[in-house]
Scaffold this active site. Sequence first.
Site, PDB file in Angstrom:
ATOM      1  N   GLY A   1      -2.492 -24.980 -10.528  1.00 15.42           N
ATOM      2  CA  GLY A   1      -1.993 -25.636 -11.809  1.00 15.42           C
ATOM      3  C   GLY A   1      -1.927 -24.931 -13.211  1.00 15.42           C
ATOM      4  O   GLY A   1      -2.515 -23.893 -13.320  1.00 15.42           O
TER       5      GLY A   1
ATOM      6  N   HIS B   1       2.149 -21.202 -15.679  1.00 12.91           N
ATOM      7  CA  HIS B   1       2.362 -20.300 -16.757  1.00 12.91           C
ATOM      8  C   HIS B   1       3.942 -19.425 -16.263  1.00 12.91           C
ATOM      9  O   HIS B   1       3.816 -19.555 -14.915  1.00 12.91           O
ATOM     10  CB  HIS B   1       1.452 -19.640 -17.544  1.00 12.91           C
ATOM     11  CG  HIS B   1       0.329 -18.935 -16.687  1.00 12.91           C
ATOM     12  ND1 HIS B   1       0.725 -17.726 -15.943  1.00 12.91           N
ATOM     13  CD2 HIS B   1      -0.921 -19.231 -16.361  1.00 12.91           C
ATOM     14  CE1 HIS B   1      -0.242 -17.334 -15.471  1.00 12.91           C
ATOM     15  NE2 HIS B   1      -1.179 -18.335 -15.641  1.00 12.91           N
TER      16      HIS B   1
ATOM     17  N   HIS C   1       2.691 -17.475 -13.009  1.00  9.71           N
ATOM     18  CA  HIS C   1       2.920 -18.105 -11.841  1.00  9.71           C
ATOM     19  C   HIS C   1       4.620 -18.124 -11.443  1.00  9.71           C
ATOM     20  O   HIS C   1       4.696 -18.001 -10.167  1.00  9.71           O
ATOM     21  CB  HIS C   1       2.586 -19.746 -11.840  1.00  9.71           C
ATOM     22  CG  HIS C   1       0.979 -19.973 -12.021  1.00  9.71           C
ATOM     23  ND1 HIS C   1       0.590 -20.330 -13.233  1.00  9.71           N
ATOM     24  CD2 HIS C   1       0.058 -19.827 -11.152  1.00  9.71           C
ATOM     25  CE1 HIS C   1      -0.696 -20.543 -13.127  1.00  9.71           C
ATOM     26  NE2 HIS C   1      -1.158 -20.057 -12.123  1.00  9.71           N
TER      27      HIS C   1
ATOM     28  N   LEU D   1      -1.665 -10.013  -8.679  1.00 12.49           N
ATOM     29  CA  LEU D   1      -2.581  -8.954  -8.464  1.00 12.49           C
ATOM     30  C   LEU D   1      -3.606  -8.934  -9.826  1.00 12.49           C
ATOM     31  O   LEU D   1      -4.575  -8.247  -9.595  1.00 12.49           O
ATOM     32  CB  LEU D   1      -1.824  -7.561  -8.441  1.00 12.49           C
ATOM     33  CG  LEU D   1      -0.921  -7.565  -7.455  1.00 12.49           C
ATOM     34  CD1 LEU D   1      -0.195  -6.133  -7.540  1.00 12.49           C
ATOM     35  CD2 LEU D   1      -1.661  -7.272  -6.124  1.00 12.49           C
ATOM     36  N   LYS D   2      -3.242  -9.923 -10.556  1.00 12.35           N
ATOM     37  CA  LYS D   2      -4.491 -10.249 -11.548  1.00 12.35           C
ATOM     38  C   LYS D   2      -5.760 -10.489 -10.667  1.00 12.35           C
ATOM     39  O   LYS D   2      -6.830 -10.136 -11.235  1.00 12.35           O
ATOM     40  CB  LYS D   2      -4.225 -11.577 -12.245  1.00 12.35           C
ATOM     41  CG  LYS D   2      -5.154 -11.726 -13.514  1.00 12.35           C
ATOM     42  CD  LYS D   2      -4.640 -12.629 -14.508  1.00 12.35           C
ATOM     43  CE  LYS D   2      -5.039 -14.037 -13.921  1.00 12.35           C
ATOM     44  NZ  LYS D   2      -6.519 -14.566 -13.874  1.00 12.35           N
ATOM     45  N   ASP D   3      -5.556 -11.256  -9.688  1.00  5.68           N
ATOM     46  CA  ASP D   3      -6.774 -11.658  -8.868  1.00  5.68           C
ATOM     47  C   ASP D   3      -6.559 -10.639  -7.722  1.00  5.68           C
ATOM     48  O   ASP D   3      -6.495 -11.263  -6.385  1.00  5.68           O
ATOM     49  CB  ASP D   3      -6.652 -12.983  -8.397  1.00  5.68           C
ATOM     50  CG  ASP D   3      -6.456 -14.103  -9.626  1.00  5.68           C
ATOM     51  OD1 ASP D   3      -7.562 -14.408 -10.101  1.00  5.68           O
ATOM     52  OD2 ASP D   3      -5.542 -14.287  -9.899  1.00  5.68           O
TER      53      ASP D   3
ATOM     54  N   ARG E   1      -6.858 -20.160 -17.959  1.00  5.66           N
ATOM     55  CA  ARG E   1      -8.071 -20.343 -18.687  1.00  5.66           C
ATOM     56  C   ARG E   1      -7.905 -19.881 -19.808  1.00  5.66           C
ATOM     57  O   ARG E   1      -8.746 -20.626 -20.859  1.00  5.66           O
ATOM     58  CB  ARG E   1      -9.357 -19.555 -18.119  1.00  5.66           C
ATOM     59  CG  ARG E   1      -9.845 -20.052 -16.695  1.00  5.66           C
ATOM     60  CD  ARG E   1     -10.651 -18.931 -16.071  1.00  5.66           C
ATOM     61  NE  ARG E   1     -10.677 -19.131 -14.654  1.00  5.66           N
ATOM     62  CZ  ARG E   1     -11.622 -20.025 -14.201  1.00  5.66           C
ATOM     63  NH1 ARG E   1     -12.683 -20.575 -14.667  1.00  5.66           N
ATOM     64  NH2 ARG E   1     -11.703 -20.060 -12.867  1.00  5.66           N
TER      65      ARG E   1
HETATM   66  P1  AMP Z   1      -4.246 -19.860 -10.143  1.00  3.88           P
HETATM   67  O1  AMP Z   1      -3.504 -21.060 -10.477  1.00  3.88           O
HETATM   68  O2  AMP Z   1      -4.857 -19.081 -11.249  1.00  3.88           O
HETATM   69  O3  AMP Z   1      -5.246 -19.977  -8.884  1.00  3.88           O
HETATM   70  O4  AMP Z   1      -3.235 -18.653  -9.654  1.00  3.88           O
HETATM   71  C1  AMP Z   1      -2.351 -18.985  -8.613  1.00  3.88           C
HETATM   72  C2  AMP Z   1      -1.517 -17.565  -8.239  1.00  3.88           C
HETATM   73  O5  AMP Z   1      -1.026 -16.899  -9.457  1.00  3.88           O
HETATM   74  C3  AMP Z   1      -2.714 -16.675  -7.785  1.00  3.88           C
HETATM   75  O6  AMP Z   1      -1.902 -15.779  -6.891  1.00  3.88           O
HETATM   76  C4  AMP Z   1      -2.748 -15.724  -8.965  1.00  3.88           C
HETATM   77  O7  AMP Z   1      -3.265 -14.322  -8.697  1.00  3.88           O
HETATM   78  C5  AMP Z   1      -1.329 -15.847  -9.757  1.00  3.88           C
HETATM   79  N1  AMP Z   1      -1.516 -15.543 -11.038  1.00  3.88           N
HETATM   80  C6  AMP Z   1      -2.322 -16.179 -12.257  1.00  3.88           C
HETATM   81  N2  AMP Z   1      -2.033 -15.526 -13.283  1.00  3.88           N
HETATM   82  C7  AMP Z   1      -1.060 -14.510 -12.974  1.00  3.88           C
HETATM   83  C8  AMP Z   1      -0.229 -13.666 -13.874  1.00  3.88           C
HETATM   84  N3  AMP Z   1      -0.700 -13.705 -15.373  1.00  3.88           N
HETATM   85  N4  AMP Z   1       0.491 -12.658 -13.282  1.00  3.88           N
HETATM   86  C9  AMP Z   1       0.747 -12.842 -12.027  1.00  3.88           C
HETATM   87  N5  AMP Z   1       0.347 -13.716 -11.198  1.00  3.88           N
HETATM   88  C10 AMP Z   1      -0.703 -14.498 -11.677  1.00  3.88           C
END
Ligand code: AMP
Length: 287
Positions: A31, A34, A37, A149-151, A188
């Site tokens: 959640g 942005h 996502h 790919l950020k993670d 974050r």
């Molecule tokens: P999160 O909500 O942070 O757990 O992220 C959910 C998914 O969105 C994960 O696969 C992240 O790697 C991806 N994600 C988060 N931020 C970015 C970004 N800036 N660019 C591309 N993918 C992202």
Amino acid sequence: MRVVSEISELKKTISDWRQNKETIGFCPTMGTLHEGHMDLVRQSKNKATKTIVSIFINPTQFNDPKDFAAYPKNTEQDLRLCEENAVDLVFLPTVEVMYPPTNTPIQMTIPYLQNTLCGKTRPGHFEGVLQVVSKLFHLTEADFSFFGLKDYQQFRIISALVTELNFPLQIIGVPTKRESDGLAMSSRNLRLSQKDRETATLVPRMFQLAKKTLAGGERNLNVWKEILTDFLLTGSNVKIDYLEVVDPMSLQPITTLQGEVLLATAVFVGEVRLIDNEILVCPPVSK
Ligand code: AMP
């Protein structure tokens, strides 16, 4: 767009879709969505006929209870963004739905890919990720799932999970979406004060410096890391969790700057932990 919180409702919709020969793309998230996502969503919509986004702040992947408590929540805005981007279904379960009080905890681990980078400094984190993602893959019956790919380490670990255990879906990595000043988009970032938000640009600027010094011929790994570390530490409020150079496939440390290398970092700017990485190609040194 359907918004469902119960597993039975999710299963019903998926069963209807399957009868209509739909294909399913799945984007798991926590959640506070942005445009990063939404890049996952856009890729899913290109690849599959139906797209599911899950929004679940998974408690089992937080090694620090304070970080879990402080994780931002923005459900109304998230649903609006999903609607605008023509998501077909949002799965929004509660902790009790995902982990009923009667559940038998399961721990999964891929030690070889977890003993490095975030796995080293966030013990238990990837165990939680593997648990929740496995469960969500089964619940959504996804044909494709999209990971940023950020993670990067998460992407490698989930790719290994799917390959090694023959999960019947394809994992697709999506390039990191950045703000105009280069900072990787992240839920974050909202927690950064104005001053810390400025300081946070040291991270993308560090990657620029990394490329510039490589192009300038620097090939001493320790000297290179020292230059980059010193640069990050020019920020008064910066603490480096790690700055590592590893092989992009095995995630194990490398000893020479040759070919493709993954430069990955996690830094605290104030209280907020930010991660970023880039695969760099070391140009041959001209004699
Ligand atoms: P999160 O909500 O942070 O757990 O992220 C959910 C998914 O969105 C994960 O696969 C992240 O790697 C991806 N994600 C988060 N931020 C970015 C970004 N800036 N660019 C591309 N993918 C992202």
